[in-house]
Enzyme design. Sequence first.
Site, PDB file in Angstrom:
ATOM      1  N   LEU A  23       0.826  -1.210   0.000  1.00 34.59           N
ATOM      2  CA  LEU A  23       0.000   0.000   0.000  1.00 34.59           C
ATOM      3  C   LEU A  23       0.860   1.259   0.000  1.00 34.59           C
ATOM      4  O   LEU A  23       0.360   2.373  -0.147  1.00 34.59           O
ATOM      5  CB  LEU A  23      -0.917   0.019   1.223  1.00 34.59           C
ATOM      6  CG  LEU A  23      -2.088  -0.961   1.206  1.00 34.59           C
ATOM      7  CD1 LEU A  23      -2.909  -0.822   2.483  1.00 34.59           C
ATOM      8  CD2 LEU A  23      -2.975  -0.744  -0.011  1.00 34.59           C
ATOM      9  N   GLY A  26       6.031   2.711   3.122  1.00 40.74           N
ATOM     10  CA  GLY A  26       7.322   3.407   3.098  1.00 40.74           C
ATOM     11  C   GLY A  26       7.146   4.863   2.705  1.00 40.74           C
ATOM     12  O   GLY A  26       7.668   5.771   3.369  1.00 40.74           O
ATOM     13  N   GLU A 148       8.540   2.250  10.970  1.00 43.15           N
ATOM     14  CA  GLU A 148       7.616   1.556  10.065  1.00 43.15           C
ATOM     15  C   GLU A 148       7.772   0.053  10.290  1.00 43.15           C
ATOM     16  O   GLU A 148       8.884  -0.475  10.261  1.00 43.15           O
ATOM     17  CB  GLU A 148       7.970   1.910   8.605  1.00 43.15           C
ATOM     18  CG  GLU A 148       7.149   1.121   7.607  1.00 43.15           C
ATOM     19  CD  GLU A 148       7.670   1.229   6.159  1.00 43.15           C
ATOM     20  OE1 GLU A 148       8.519   2.082   5.861  1.00 43.15           O
ATOM     21  OE2 GLU A 148       7.215   0.415   5.343  1.00 43.15           O
ATOM     22  N   ASP A 155       0.233 -10.977  10.195  1.00 45.63           N
ATOM     23  CA  ASP A 155       1.353 -11.838   9.809  1.00 45.63           C
ATOM     24  C   ASP A 155       1.984 -12.430  11.065  1.00 45.63           C
ATOM     25  O   ASP A 155       2.250 -11.701  12.025  1.00 45.63           O
ATOM     26  CB  ASP A 155       2.468 -11.037   9.105  1.00 45.63           C
ATOM     27  CG  ASP A 155       2.035 -10.491   7.753  1.00 45.63           C
ATOM     28  OD1 ASP A 155       0.950 -10.880   7.293  1.00 45.63           O
ATOM     29  OD2 ASP A 155       2.792  -9.685   7.179  1.00 45.63           O
ATOM     30  N   CYS A 391      28.415   1.396 -11.969  1.00 47.32           N
ATOM     31  CA  CYS A 391      29.028   0.211 -11.368  1.00 47.32           C
ATOM     32  C   CYS A 391      29.298  -0.851 -12.448  1.00 47.32           C
ATOM     33  O   CYS A 391      30.215  -0.671 -13.247  1.00 47.32           O
ATOM     34  CB  CYS A 391      28.168  -0.303 -10.218  1.00 47.32           C
ATOM     35  SG  CYS A 391      29.144  -1.148  -8.978  1.00 47.32           S
ATOM     36  N   HIS A 517      27.446   4.093  -6.764  1.00 50.22           N
ATOM     37  CA  HIS A 517      26.000   4.130  -7.024  1.00 50.22           C
ATOM     38  C   HIS A 517      25.453   5.515  -6.664  1.00 50.22           C
ATOM     39  O   HIS A 517      24.872   5.692  -5.589  1.00 50.22           O
ATOM     40  CB  HIS A 517      25.287   3.059  -6.196  1.00 50.22           C
ATOM     41  CG  HIS A 517      25.518   1.684  -6.699  1.00 50.22           C
ATOM     42  ND1 HIS A 517      24.815   1.142  -7.736  1.00 50.22           N
ATOM     43  CD2 HIS A 517      26.403   0.744  -6.320  1.00 50.22           C
ATOM     44  CE1 HIS A 517      25.241  -0.084  -7.976  1.00 50.22           C
ATOM     45  NE2 HIS A 517      26.210  -0.353  -7.130  1.00 50.22           N
ATOM     46  N   GLU A 519      22.919   6.931  -7.551  1.00 48.16           N
ATOM     47  CA  GLU A 519      21.451   6.983  -7.409  1.00 48.16           C
ATOM     48  C   GLU A 519      20.999   7.053  -5.950  1.00 48.16           C
ATOM     49  O   GLU A 519      19.928   7.575  -5.654  1.00 48.16           O
ATOM     50  CB  GLU A 519      20.794   5.781  -8.114  1.00 48.16           C
ATOM     51  CG  GLU A 519      21.051   4.410  -7.498  1.00 48.16           C
ATOM     52  CD  GLU A 519      22.297   3.707  -8.044  1.00 48.16           C
ATOM     53  OE1 GLU A 519      23.190   4.423  -8.554  1.00 48.16           O
ATOM     54  OE2 GLU A 519      22.381   2.476  -7.959  1.00 48.16           O
TER      55      GLU A 519
HETATM   56  N1  GLN Z   1      29.321  -7.282 -10.211  1.00 46.59           N
HETATM   57  C1  GLN Z   1      30.169  -6.152 -10.169  1.00 46.59           C
HETATM   58  C2  GLN Z   1      31.102  -6.179  -8.964  1.00 46.59           C
HETATM   59  O1  GLN Z   1      30.864  -6.894  -8.028  1.00 46.59           O
HETATM   60  C3  GLN Z   1      29.373  -4.876 -10.158  1.00 46.59           C
HETATM   61  C4  GLN Z   1      28.509  -4.734  -8.954  1.00 46.59           C
HETATM   62  C5  GLN Z   1      27.480  -3.661  -9.112  1.00 46.59           C
HETATM   63  O2  GLN Z   1      27.166  -3.259 -10.220  1.00 46.59           O
HETATM   64  N2  GLN Z   1      26.897  -3.223  -8.024  1.00 46.59           N
HETATM   65  O3  GLN Z   1      32.083  -5.476  -8.937  1.00 46.59           O
END
Ligand code: GLN
Length: 555
Positions: A23, A26, A148, A155, A391, A517, A519
């Site tokens: 729902l 988060g 949360e 459950d 990555c 990463h 993001e």
């Molecule tokens: N598989 C790759 C590594 O371990 C890239 C990992 C990823 O993209 N998070 O380095």
Amino acid sequence: MLRSDSSHKTRYIFVTGGVVSSLGKGVASATIGCLLEAHGLKVTIQKFDPYINVDPGTMSPYQHGEVYVTDDGAETDLDLGHYERFLQSTVTRLNNVTTGQVYYNVIEKERRGEYLGKTVQVVPHITDEIKNRVYKLGSQGYDVVITEIGGTVGDIEAMPFLEAIRQVPYDVGRENVLYVHLTLVPYIRAAGELKTKPTQHSVKEMREIGIQPDILICRTEQPFDEEISRKIAMFCNVLPESVIQAYDVDEIYKMPLVYHRQNLDKVLLDKLHLDPPRPVADLSGWQELAEKVDRSREDYVDIAFVGKYINLQDAYKSVYEALRHAGYANDVQVKIHRIEAEDLESSALDLELSGMDGILIPGGFGARGIEGKIEAAGIARRNKIPYFGICLGMQVAVIEFARHECGMEDAHSTEMEQDTPFPVIDLMAEQKSIQAIGGTMRLGSYECAIRPGTLAEQIYGSQKVTERHRHRYEVNNKYIDALAERGLVISGVNEATNLVEMIELKDHPWYVGVQSHPEFKSKPLSPHPLFRDFIGAAKARRAERQGAGVTAGNS
Ligand code: GLN
């Protein structure tokens, strides 16, 4: 802190869910936090996950969706991503608690003899351990801790968590605790009616375990009228103003405004007796964002998203969110064309990808679909299509470049091909030794020194940045000179470990790979510079092609 009572007391809000899963607890929890921050309060959010895994790090994306990584290197539930995107405060490993962690700790204590010969039981030992995880955050100077509870009421797995939160008022006073319950008010087409019964049942179930919700957040497709609110309030024993409608919106980032219009922040502050530093919420950033969202509807860019779990809505949650943030910053919608890397290996990929305004390859593990991804990185390079490799996406760009520009035939990552003659992506020395003792990944925040004069420097506007990591393999330093000679620029390194963090290409409008990463650090109100600039480059390509009359039109 401005408030009527002089002693600093932390308030606790518990968010539970009923009727069905998914729902959006988060987002609801994050939005509540966002509203309280808008009043100047210091807020943190924590997630309890009832599964027995210690963390989701080892779970398949099919089971779990994205693993969200915090600055301190914890592998956590993706809801923590919502918390960081909606709030200013950052989360740490303390913000995600699983049944596995709780039992692990209790059993360790038992082995150390800390229970002094007692029988160790769910109540009180497991429940005390759970409550301690709540109070630990409370002791860090927050005005409000939001917790949360994963799963839905009823459950089996969630029972110890619900029992623990039931006890909290006995420790901290009922006036400092709020229970928020998220339910569904479905529209039954055949009857032409909205139904409140599932909500009534869900609240009844909460009451059976001793918790009377204070606020109900009702998910509904369409806003409903007062009569339904009053009915829910009466049957569920809450005040009518405490029945909040979470109706469907075209963009979740409009939720703070939706809740604020229904006075949810006022209800929260009143019920918790909080006198916040800012009596009137400052939601101007969210208001501006809502306007940008509406404005962006008029234009779009086509982005190919070449991944492995692309049919799963949540596997790359933060990347999708970061792309949306970047779109709003550029006044465009980002149309994501999900392309299963495996399908590409044989098919006429070139045609499909060259019609795109940008190509993104996200992180990933394992060999499946790898040749398709390498191919895609090559298509982007040769056709000068903006390319963003994250990555694994950076690693395939390096492999592709080594193979086709540096004459290293069969270059590969040792993750996929142990015996490759050119291991351009490999485990580096210290990881090899960690690996040998079962250790694993480069996790959490690492610094990156950016090389002056690069596109990376221009994008970040800085020569020192930090980003989060989750990977094992690295660019092999042995091949750096050969790659550089042919025009691959190492635009960022981690100086402490001498590992490559960022790459880019000369003679290409926008070709960027990052080992991290980014993001995880993009927020709707502060889009990540790399994503923002990538979409900017895609928009420029689109405009250029439109000028030349080569776009496919509104398809
Ligand atoms: N598989 C790759 C590594 O371990 C890239 C990992 C990823 O993209 N998070 O380095």
